[in-house]
Write a protein that holds these residues in place. Structure first.
Motif, PDB file in Angstrom:
ATOM      1  N   SER A 183       0.836  -1.205   0.000  1.00 18.82           N
ATOM      2  CA  SER A 183       0.000   0.000   0.000  1.00 18.82           C
ATOM      3  C   SER A 183       0.866   1.248   0.000  1.00 18.82           C
ATOM      4  N   GLY A 184       2.026   1.138  -0.668  1.00 21.08           N
ATOM      5  CA  GLY A 184       2.926   2.273  -0.741  1.00 21.08           C
ATOM      6  C   GLY A 184       4.348   1.822  -0.949  1.00 21.08           C
ATOM      7  N   GLY A 185       5.269   2.755  -0.772  1.00 19.95           N
ATOM      8  CA  GLY A 185       6.669   2.492  -1.016  1.00 19.95           C
ATOM      9  C   GLY A 185       7.493   2.419   0.253  1.00 19.95           C
ATOM     10  N   GLU A 186       8.817   2.632   0.106  1.00 24.54           N
ATOM     11  CA  GLU A 186       9.736   2.490   1.230  1.00 24.54           C
ATOM     12  C   GLU A 186       9.410   3.473   2.346  1.00 24.54           C
ATOM     13  N   SER A 187       8.991   4.679   2.004  1.00 19.07           N
ATOM     14  CA  SER A 187       8.682   5.675   3.033  1.00 19.07           C
ATOM     15  C   SER A 187       7.495   5.269   3.894  1.00 19.07           C
ATOM     16  N   GLU A 188       6.655   4.399   3.352  1.00 15.96           N
ATOM     17  CA  GLU A 188       5.515   3.888   4.127  1.00 15.96           C
ATOM     18  C   GLU A 188       5.845   2.586   4.844  1.00 15.96           C
ATOM     19  N   GLY A 189       7.099   2.130   4.731  1.00 14.95           N
ATOM     20  CA  GLY A 189       7.528   0.952   5.478  1.00 14.95           C
ATOM     21  C   GLY A 189       7.615  -0.332   4.689  1.00 14.95           C
ATOM     22  N   TYR A 190       7.344  -0.285   3.363  1.00 13.42           N
ATOM     23  CA  TYR A 190       7.330  -1.513   2.555  1.00 13.42           C
ATOM     24  C   TYR A 190       8.638  -1.655   1.771  1.00 13.42           C
ATOM     25  N   ASP A 191       8.964  -2.875   1.384  1.00 13.08           N
ATOM     26  CA  ASP A 191      10.140  -3.110   0.546  1.00 13.08           C
ATOM     27  C   ASP A 191       9.705  -3.808  -0.736  1.00 13.08           C
ATOM     28  N   GLY A 192      10.333  -4.913  -1.102  1.00  7.77           N
ATOM     29  CA  GLY A 192      10.052  -5.566  -2.377  1.00  7.77           C
ATOM     30  C   GLY A 192       8.943  -6.599  -2.270  1.00  7.77           C
TER      31      GLY A 192
END
Length: 521
Positions: A183-192
């Motif tokens: 539900s988003g990118g690295e800034s939202e806490g997710y990786d690959g």
């Protein structure tokens, strides 16, 4: 155009239902009938991928139950199929101990094990904020599951932020009909969504959805991590991804019949010596979908039959080297397995009906082709094709001159009982070398540099046609001099070397090489 979908081969016979919409032949089935008969791509190599076939079948509705199923096996290699239903999350996934497992809380841990299938059944299986981690394992199948919102920072965290992650010495994994999303990118806490690193080989990702993430996935964790490869991506749908669809560092990847939509920053990122075969994909409403990005260590690609629909390309500068606006091949890549291409123009429609969890495990039967073939030479014709693995064609006649193998040395990867490496250079077709398995390599070597420009591989009587696919290697450097199908005369650029290797990568039966002749011209 005609679009036909087929179901994976199953042990049980399902009811066939004809769907008039889209002109599609669909097959109704229960996901509980999932089987490994449809494995494809590089996962078919290195002995193949069967998962838990032939073992017990258990049902799990919690992560703890999945771990318990692994730990209750007789050994870490005892085959097992785990049918998963419901939502797996942190609240129901605990560590379980046992001699046949090594698990951890907060992640589905497939560590130091083999011969396992995890398949979603019934109303579906969702791994919510909980990743699947495969490490130091082999022969794994993951099918018909959804993995979503796995975080590396914030709360809760799991699997380093990867939906499915593989690392360590991992071999033969088939991930099929899964949905991976964030539900988003690295800034939202997710990786690959799909990360492979530190010696992962012979993997196929097929008929899957990857969406709503900053990072689609990678092969290799850094420019120095080039030990992974032989990965196939086909009939997947990438949607609303910033980058890494995938990122490749070293190794070989085969990327075909995928649908890409809304790739915002960069797509297939071939770096650090990677070699990608990219064919018959459909790219739409995206930016910089192929090239080398964010590094000065370039990779290469072979392209054919792709469609670029409203794709924008950046200017080439420094570490930003997009392949477009008119991508051309910078290498050739040999593929050792048979496959059939759908025409790129119908890939979005086919993938929309087949990819992801809970779609009935439907697949394309390869009959989808454009009604009006594209006139460009890189687009397949109006019939399905099964490309051979070779960019070269053996010469039609025997070379002239002296057979340089006579009096040279010989060695190889293995030899079957009663055969000898030296038999390939003794001038007699009544003796032969055979590998201990269906594939292997045989080499001719000299004490000083010798110039060679062609070889003649003679198969023994009764075994003609057993060699299917091969590579010729400069054993001094590892460079591929030629690759192709069928034994016989093989020509290549004149090369000075001390050792030349004929590597059999696929066979129709047990290979028997009577003579490995080498010539300067």
């Amino acid at each position: 155009m005609r679009r036909t979908l087929a179901r994976r081969p199953l042990a049980a016979v399902a009811t066939v239902a004809m769907a008039a919409a889209f002109g599609v032949t669909a097959v109704s089935m229960s996901a509980a009938q999932a089987a490994t008969g449809g494995v494809s791509g590089f996962a078919t190599q290195n002995g193949g991928t069967t998962g838990g076939a032939g073992g017990a079948t258990v049902t799990a509705t919690t992560g703890t139950a999945i771990h318990a199923a692994l730990c209750n096996r007789a050994s870490a290699s005892t085959p097992i199929t785990i049918q998963v239903q419901g939502t797996i999350n942190h609240g129901n996934t605990a560590k379980v101990s046992g001699n046949s497992c090594s698990t951890a809380a907060g992640v589905i841990e497939l560590k130091q094990i083999s011969n396992v299938t995890i398949v979603g059944v019934g109303s579906g299986a969702t791994f919510d904020q909980l990743g699947i981690h495969i490490r130091d394992s082999s022969n794994i199948v993951i099918q018909n599951v959804t993995v979503k919102n796995v975080k590396k920072s914030g709360s809760p965290t799991s699997n380093g932020g990867d939906a499915i992650g593989m690392e360590g010495t991992v071999r033969n994994v088939w991930v099929d009909h899964v949905t991976l999303e964030a539900s988003g990118g690295e800034s939202e806490g997710y990786d690959g969504l799909f990360d492979l690193k530190n010696d992962v080989e012979y993997v196929t990702l097929s008929y899957s959805i990857l969406r709503n993430s900053g990072r689609g996935g990678l092969i290799g964790s850094s420019e120095d991590d080039r030990g992974s490869g032989y990965i196939t991506f086909h009939h997947n749908r990438y949607d609303n991804i910033d980058s890494r669809t995938p990122l490749l560092r070293g190794g070989v990847a085969h990327i075909y019949n995928n649908s890409y939509n809304r790739i915002h920053e960069s797509g297939i990122n071939s770096r650090a010596g990677a070699r990608a075969k990219v064919e018959n994909n459909y790219f739409k409403d995206s930016k910089d979908v192929l090239g080398t990005f964010y590094t000065d260590q370039a990779g290469t690609w072979q392209v054919a039959g792709n469609i670029f629909d409203n794709v924008t390309w950046s200017s080439r500068s420094g570490d930003n080297q997009p392949a477009g606006p008119n991508p051309t091949s910078t290498t050739t890549v040999s593929i050792p397995y048979a496959y059939t291409l759908d025409g790129a123009s119908c890939v979005p429609a086919i993938v929309a009906q087949t990819a992801g969890a809970n779609t009935g495990l439907r697949v394309s039967d390869g009959s989808c082709t454009p009604t009006t073939p594209d006139p460009t030479p890189t687009t397949p014709g109006p019939t399905p094709t099964t490309p051979g693995p070779t960019p070269t064609t053996p010469a039609p006649t025997a070379p002239s001159g002296t057979n340089l193998s006579i009096g040279a040395g010989a060695d190889g990867s293995s030899k079957a009982s009663g055969t000898s490496y030296g038999n390939v250079k003794d001038g007699s077709t009544s003796t032969y070398w055979s590998p201990s398995g269906s594939t292997g390599s045989i080499s001719i070597k000299w004490g000083s540099a010798t110039t060679v420009s062609s070889i003649n591989i003679r198969e023994a009587s009764g075994a003609v046609g057993n060699v299917r696919t091969w590579r010729v290697l400069n054993a001094d450097t590892g460079a591929v001099l030629a690759s192709g199908t069928g034994a016989g005369v093989i020509g290549f650029a004149s090369t000075s070397l001390k050792k030349i290797t004929f590597e059999i990568t696929g066979a129709n039966g047990t290979p028997r090489i009577a003579e490995f002749e080498t010539y300067a011209r």
